[in-house]
Structure formats: structure tokens, C-alpha cells
Design a protein around this motif. Structure first.
Motif, PDB file in Angstrom:
ATOM      1  N   UNK A 271      13.011 -55.984 -23.529  1.00 25.40           N
ATOM      2  CA  UNK A 271      14.040 -56.928 -23.065  1.00 25.40           C
ATOM      3  C   UNK A 271      13.443 -57.990 -22.143  1.00 25.40           C
ATOM      4  N   UNK A 272      12.306 -58.493 -22.533  1.00 24.40           N
ATOM      5  CA  UNK A 272      11.656 -59.532 -21.746  1.00 24.40           C
ATOM      6  C   UNK A 272      10.973 -59.051 -20.485  1.00 24.40           C
ATOM      7  N   UNK A 273      11.004 -57.771 -20.244  1.00 28.52           N
ATOM      8  CA  UNK A 273      10.353 -57.206 -19.057  1.00 28.52           C
ATOM      9  C   UNK A 273       9.091 -56.463 -19.491  1.00 28.52           C
ATOM     10  N   UNK A 274       7.982 -56.679 -18.759  1.00 30.91           N
ATOM     11  CA  UNK A 274       6.685 -56.121 -19.131  1.00 30.91           C
ATOM     12  C   UNK A 274       6.345 -54.948 -18.223  1.00 30.91           C
ATOM     13  N   UNK A 275       5.948 -53.863 -18.848  1.00 31.81           N
ATOM     14  CA  UNK A 275       5.581 -52.645 -18.118  1.00 31.81           C
ATOM     15  C   UNK A 275       4.171 -52.220 -18.537  1.00 31.81           C
ATOM     16  N   UNK A 276       3.462 -51.624 -17.572  1.00 35.33           N
ATOM     17  CA  UNK A 276       2.140 -51.051 -17.860  1.00 35.33           C
ATOM     18  C   UNK A 276       2.308 -49.555 -18.062  1.00 35.33           C
ATOM     19  N   UNK A 277       1.979 -49.120 -19.258  1.00 35.49           N
ATOM     20  CA  UNK A 277       2.120 -47.706 -19.613  1.00 35.49           C
ATOM     21  C   UNK A 277       0.769 -47.036 -19.435  1.00 35.49           C
ATOM     22  N   UNK A 278       0.664 -46.011 -18.588  1.00 32.52           N
ATOM     23  CA  UNK A 278      -0.630 -45.345 -18.390  1.00 32.52           C
ATOM     24  C   UNK A 278      -1.091 -44.642 -19.652  1.00 32.52           C
ATOM     25  N   UNK A 279      -2.364 -44.263 -19.653  1.00 30.91           N
ATOM     26  CA  UNK A 279      -2.951 -43.575 -20.802  1.00 30.91           C
ATOM     27  C   UNK A 279      -2.285 -42.224 -21.023  1.00 30.91           C
TER      28      UNK A 279
END
Length: 400
Positions: A271-279
Motif C-alpha cells: 500500500x505504498x509503504x516500504x518495509x525491510x523484511x529480515x532474513x
């Protein structure tokens, strides 16, 4: 009658000459030989007991008397100057102790000398020779036998990281059964374990990576073994301080927990929001773990020491399950995901932890069902290998 009388005078003349010279006649108890035979003077006739005049011996040479065997065998008497001198025995001192020839020469008893005979020790070693060094072997200042030792390694770093990188800490207990032999128990936890930058670059750029067995990661390990000390010694530092060092060799066996990378760190946009997903890592179970190593222990005083060691952790690597799920389980999960089916209704193996592949992370908005296909790829082609994790250990220990 006259020849017989002359012969008697000739035989008695030497005896009379010896008696007048006060020289004892040679006998069996003396070793002085008689003087050489000389021309005998004409003996005087003994006085007659009566007034009868002496008969006059004619001037003609008397007949030679036959030499008897006794006269031939008798040695001639020697003069006093030629007589051998016999040394009288000196009285000995029974109370004086006998001194051996190779007795050591003590510095307190005799001054320094350069004479070879006075430099000799009991076994012939020179005492004051400046070209000879005397080496002394001494016992260790602090004995290890019967002592306990706790070693803590705050930093253990893998040094052969081709496909994997590890860093962690370890704790070791050592009981010194003998001076050069000990039992050990060791536990290790790697608070960092990940695939190498080279392998991550392959995944990111060409969507390829090393086989699962070659990039298996070690999480923790526990093992028991032995430690031997073949060499030890000491050295001086700071002029008046001594440190005791020893070379240690160790070996052990046990078990270790492993895991494998399912998905590296990614960015998720929702939804236009960026998240960093860990390994994301998957549990691959416990494996056999062995180790061989060697190092250096530096002891200060009786209770403290520094340790530096290199160990090769050897563990078997076969990846046929991820989080307890085998290939059949992953195929069933993938079919249920496509049909939006509840995983709880599936007939899966008892070890399969399907919960780790279900749901949505509330922080990163990541749908874990997307990882099912990645887990399936790891076990689709089971691989096995033996990995060598060579690590450097640095720490300290306490002895008591």
C-alpha cells in the motif's frame, strides 16, 4: 802333609780377612752380594800352641786347588756404596677418609683455576670452563594435575568463510587428570551465523546459491573430549617476571544444531509503504559434531591464564527437512496455499512445523506463505556434505 796344610791356610784366609774388616759374612738373611774375588795375600801362619818352629812354606807357586761347587755358587760381597736402599714403609693414618680422584672441586674449598684436572666434576664436566653452558631442567612452577579450569572465549570467529560466516562465544570446562592430560566439556553458541557475502551476491544477482549442504550454518554445539599438553616452558618479561606457557592439542565429539537460509533480507512494499523484511532461516535439525584443534596457553601466576586456539569444527550436512517439513509436506502446503486452504486440515508429518509458513507478519506485512516455495527448493534435491568450520578462539581461563 805340607800340601794339605797349605790348602787349609788358603781356605781360612778369606774368613780371617772378613773378621778383621768387621764386615758380616753374607748369609741367607742378607741381600748384599760378596765382593768380587781378588788375589789373596799370603796368609800368616797361626801361632803354634807349642814352641815348635813354624814350617816354612816354599816360594814356589802352590798347586791350584779344585774349585768346589759351593765356592762357584756363592755371590761376591758388594761394597756398601753399591748396596740397594730399601725404603722403609711410612705409617698410614687410618682415620683420614679416602678421597676419590674424580671428587668435585668446590668453590669454597679452592680458588678458581684453569687447570684441567682441578676443573673436573664427578662425571668429567668442566666447572669453570667459559665455553661450556650448564642447562638445568626444572619442574613447572605451577602443577596442573588435579586442578580444574574454566575457560571463557568471548570471541570465536570463522576464518575459512567461503559460503558461511560464523561468530560467537564458547565456554569450556577442563579437568586435569594428569600433568599433560585432561578431560574437557565445551559449549558454543554462534550469535551470528549467515551465508557469506559471495553467496548472498549470487542469490541477489543471478538467483543462484550454493547447495544446501555446502552452506549449512551451525547455531550451537556441545561436545566432550580430551586435551593433551606435549610442550611447556616459561619465559621472562619485564626483567623480573616469569610466565608459564604450554602448547595444547584437543579433540572432541558431540552434536550441533544447524539452520539454513530460506530467504535473505528483502524490502516489502505494501500500500505504498516500504518495509525491510529480515532474513528468514529454517531449522535443519541436529547433526553430528566433531572437532580437532591446537593452541597456546599463557599462564600468569597460579590461577589465571590466557588462551588462543584454532579449532576445526566438523559436522555432517544433509538437508532433507526444513523446519521439520520434508518434500511431501511442502508439496501439500503449496497446494493448500494455492487453494487458500487451512493448513491445520492437512495430513502432514508429525515433525512439520507448518505454522512458520502461515500467517502475515504484523510489523513488515510479509506473508509467510510466500516462503513455502523457497523451502521446497531446498529439499527438492537433497544433498549431503561434511563441512569444516575453522575458527579462531581467544579468551582467558581460571584455575583452581
Amino acid at each position: 802333609m805340607r800340601p794339605i796344610f797349605s790348602l787349609a791356610l788358603l781356605v781360612a784366609a778369606p774368613a780371617l780377612a772378613l773378621a778383621q774388616a768387621n764386615v758380616p759374612a753374607p748369609g741367607a738373611e742378607t741381600s748384599v752380594p760378596p765382593p768380587p774375588a781378588q788375589a789373596q795375600p799370603k796368609p800368616e801362619a797361626p801361632s803354634a800352641p807349642t814352641s815348635r818352629p813354624e814350617p816354612v812354606v816354599p816360594q814356589e807357586a802352590p798347586e791350584e786347588a779344585p774349585e768346589s761347587d759351593t765356592a762357584a755358587e756363592a755371590p761376591a760381597p758388594a761394597s756398601p756404596e753399591e748396596a740397594p736402599v730399601v725404603a722403609e714403609p711410612q705409617p698410614t693414618q687410618p682415620d683420614a677418609p679416602a678421597t676419590p680422584e674424580d671428587a668435585p672441586v668446590l668453590a669454597a674449598e679452592a680458588p678458581r683455576t684453569t687447570e684441567a684436572q682441578q676443573q673436573r666434576l664427578v662425571h668429567g664436566a668442566p666447572l669453570y670452563d667459559p665455553n661450556v653452558s650448564v642447562h638445568i631442567v626444572q619442574k613447572k612452577r605451577f602443577a596442573d594435575e588435579g586442578h580444574h579450569e574454566f575457560a571463557f572465549f568471548p570471541a570465536t570467529v570463522q576464518v575459512n568463510g567461503k559460503y558461511t560466516n560464523h561468530a560467537g562465544s564458547a565456554l569450556q570446562y577442563i579437568y586435569h587428570l594428569q600433568e599433560n592430560f585432561a578431560f574437557q566439556l565445551m559449549g558454543q553458541y554462534n550469535w551470528y551465523s549467515n551465508e557469506s557475502d559471495f553467496n548472498l551476491e549470487l542469490i541477489d544477482k543471478v538467483r543462484e546459491q550454493a547447495q544446501a549442504a555446502s552452506s549449512l550454518l551451525l547455531v550451537w554445539g556441545a561436545q566432550a573430549g580430551v586435551e593433551v599438553t606435549p610442550l611447556y616452558g616459561k619465559f621472562a618479561f619485564l626483567n623480573d617476571s616469569l610466565a608459564q606457557f604450554s602448547v595444547v592439542l584437543s579433540g572432541g565429539a558431540g552434536v550441533g544444531s544447524t539452520r539454513h537460509l530460506i530467504r535473505p533480507e528483502v524490502a516489502n512494499e505494501v500500500d505504498g509503504e516500504r518495509f525491510t523484511v529480515p532474513a528468514r532461516f529454517g531449522d535443519t535439525g541436529t547433526k553430528f559434531l566433531g572437532s580437532v584443534g591446537g593452541g597456546f596457553r599463557l599462564q600468569f601466576g597460579e590461577n589465571y591464564a590466557l588462551r588462543m586456539e584454532v579449532r576445526d569444527l566438523i559436522y555432517t550436512a544433509r538437508v532433507d527437512k526444513v523446519d521439520g517439513c520434508n518434500l511431501a509436506d511442502f508439496e501439500a502446503l503449496e497446494a493448500a496455499r494455492a487453494g487458500n486452504q487451512d493448513f491445520a486440515t492437512l495430513q502432514l508429518s508429525g515433525s512439520c512445523k507448518y505454522e512458520k509458513f502461515d500467517g502475515v507478519d504484523p510489523k513488515t506485512k510479509k506473508n509467510y506463505r510466500e516462503d513455502i516455495i523457497l523451502g521446497r527448493d531446498l529439499v527438492a534435491e537433497p544433498s549431503s556434505d561434511v563441512l569444516n568450520n575453522i575458527s579462531f578462539y581467544a579468551g582467558f581461563s581460571i584455575l583452581f
